[in-house]
Scaffold this motif. Structure first.
Motif, PDB file in Angstrom:
ATOM      1  N   SER A 197       0.845  -1.190   0.000  1.00 53.05           N
ATOM      2  CA  SER A 197       0.000   0.000   0.000  1.00 53.05           C
ATOM      3  C   SER A 197       0.882   1.242   0.000  1.00 53.05           C
ATOM      4  N   SER A 198       0.540   2.205  -0.844  1.00 54.93           N
ATOM      5  CA  SER A 198       1.222   3.494  -0.783  1.00 54.93           C
ATOM      6  C   SER A 198       0.442   4.470   0.091  1.00 54.93           C
ATOM      7  N   GLY A 199      -0.615   3.979   0.731  1.00 57.43           N
ATOM      8  CA  GLY A 199      -1.332   4.751   1.739  1.00 57.43           C
ATOM      9  C   GLY A 199      -0.804   4.391   3.119  1.00 57.43           C
ATOM     10  N   VAL A 200      -1.701   4.313   4.099  1.00 59.89           N
ATOM     11  CA  VAL A 200      -1.331   3.979   5.478  1.00 59.89           C
ATOM     12  C   VAL A 200      -1.772   2.556   5.780  1.00 59.89           C
ATOM     13  N   THR A 201      -0.856   1.745   6.279  1.00 60.77           N
ATOM     14  CA  THR A 201      -1.189   0.426   6.794  1.00 60.77           C
ATOM     15  C   THR A 201      -1.271   0.536   8.312  1.00 60.77           C
ATOM     16  N   ARG A 202      -2.426   0.189   8.876  1.00 62.32           N
ATOM     17  CA  ARG A 202      -2.646   0.436  10.307  1.00 62.32           C
ATOM     18  C   ARG A 202      -3.024  -0.856  11.027  1.00 62.32           C
ATOM     19  N   PHE A 203      -2.392  -1.059  12.210  1.00 60.89           N
ATOM     20  CA  PHE A 203      -2.730  -2.158  13.099  1.00 60.89           C
ATOM     21  C   PHE A 203      -3.203  -1.564  14.416  1.00 60.89           C
ATOM     22  N   ASN A 204      -4.458  -1.849  14.789  1.00 61.13           N
ATOM     23  CA  ASN A 204      -5.033  -1.337  16.031  1.00 61.13           C
ATOM     24  C   ASN A 204      -5.324  -2.437  17.052  1.00 61.13           C
ATOM     25  N   GLY A 205      -4.939  -3.672  16.734  1.00 61.73           N
ATOM     26  CA  GLY A 205      -5.151  -4.781  17.650  1.00 61.73           C
ATOM     27  C   GLY A 205      -3.902  -5.625  17.763  1.00 61.73           C
ATOM     28  N   ILE A 206      -3.851  -6.477  18.779  1.00 58.33           N
ATOM     29  CA  ILE A 206      -2.708  -7.361  18.974  1.00 58.33           C
ATOM     30  C   ILE A 206      -2.574  -8.295  17.770  1.00 58.33           C
ATOM     31  N   VAL A 207      -1.346  -8.481  17.324  1.00 50.45           N
ATOM     32  CA  VAL A 207      -1.059  -9.337  16.175  1.00 50.45           C
ATOM     33  C   VAL A 207      -0.372 -10.605  16.671  1.00 50.45           C
ATOM     34  N   GLY A 208      -0.938 -11.746  16.339  1.00 57.61           N
ATOM     35  CA  GLY A 208      -0.330 -13.022  16.688  1.00 57.61           C
ATOM     36  C   GLY A 208      -0.423 -13.392  18.144  1.00 57.61           C
ATOM     37  N   GLY A 209      -1.305 -12.767  18.892  1.00 61.70           N
ATOM     38  CA  GLY A 209      -1.409 -13.048  20.325  1.00 61.70           C
ATOM     39  C   GLY A 209      -1.921 -14.444  20.625  1.00 61.70           C
ATOM     40  N   ASP A 210      -2.858 -14.942  19.828  1.00 65.60           N
ATOM     41  CA  ASP A 210      -3.418 -16.278  20.025  1.00 65.60           C
ATOM     42  C   ASP A 210      -2.814 -17.311  19.086  1.00 65.60           C
TER      43      ASP A 210
END
Length: 267
Positions: free
Chosen positions: A84-97
């Motif tokens: 993406s040439s825009g914004v890639t956003r993560f607002n939650g835990i990644v790989g927690g489970d």
């Protein structure tokens, strides 16, 4: 026909196979991605609920100039690449489970980590290809962790970053500084509050920073802040690294090359 959808918007629990649109793809609830490719023609890709990477093989999300947003937890033992040439956003835990196999962002835009994304866990390679803005404290764990773009504090107050790469952690761009235009420290809020790095090898490659690498922590902004902690000797490639910190006692040992271990406590 076989043409792309103009846009797609769904709510509730969804199981999505390959989806191509010329506009937005909006998923309002918990979503399982069972396909291998999700493409928007410059539109937004957004999942508001939790995301599970189902099926097998690699997944590519490509949005052109559109943003890619994961507002909930992200889990699943698959490799995810986001172009993406825009914004890639993560607002939650990644790989927690269930840790992702790999996570890669490309070099075209920017990445933001905020919301509840306090931890990002990947089994193999975690590769940040673009500037990464940290809006909250976060820890990252993978076999290999690499920052091709800068990584800096974008929160209301400086944030802490912890990185563990069991094989290696690599920094190829400014740390605690958004870009070259801000390297003089005129905006100290970009500095990280604390930086903790551990792993088999810690690599600092200054090739992309011809004016010198900076690793800046904000010891002048909060009591007890400013620490830089490295759990392995550094492998410094190229030129000078400026460790800009109020806690000079936390600096690493020389890697034996005689390069790069300059310090400059923040005023």
């Amino acid at each position: 026909g076989n043409g792309a959808l103009r846009s797609q918007s769904v709510t509730g629990v969804e199981s999505a196979l390959n989806v191509t649109t010329t506009g937005d793809q909006l998923y309002g609830g918990a979503t399982t991605l069972n396909g291998s490719r999700y493409q928007t023609g410059g539109g937004r890709f957004q999942i508001d609920g939790s995301t599970i990477l189902g099926g097998a093989g690699d997944i590519l999300v490509t949005t052109g100039t559109g943003n890619a947003v994961f507002n909930g937890a992200l889990n699943g033992a698959r490799s995810l690449r986001i172009d993406s040439s825009g914004v890639t956003r993560f607002n939650g835990i990644v790989g927690g489970d269930n840790a992702l196999t790999a996570l890669t962002t490309d070099a075209g835009g920017s990445t933001a980590i905020g919301g509840k994304a306090s931890a990002i866990t990947v089994r193999d390679v975690l590769s940040w290809g673009e500037t990464t803005a940290l809006e909250r404290d976060v820890t990252m764990n993978a076999r290999e962790v690499g920052f091709t773009g800068s990584v800096w504090s974008a929160g209301n107050t400086p944030v802490a970053l912890g990185v563990n790469g069991t094989t290696s952690v690599t920094f190829k761009n400014l740390v605690g500084v958004r870009d070259e235009a801000n390297r003089n420290g005129a905006d100290p809020s970009q500095a990280l509050r604390n930086l903790t790095v551990s792993g088999g090898k810690i690599i600092i490659d200054t090739t992309a920073t011809p004016n010198g690498m900076i690793i800046r922590t904000a010891g002048n902004l909060q009591a007890g802040a400013g620490r830089q902690s490295y759990a392995a000797a550094l492998d410094i490639t190229g030129g000078t690294v400026l460790f800009d910190t109020a806690n000079a006692g936390a600096l690493p040992a020389d890697d034996g090359t005689g390069r790069g271990l300059a310090t400059n406590p923040l005023p």
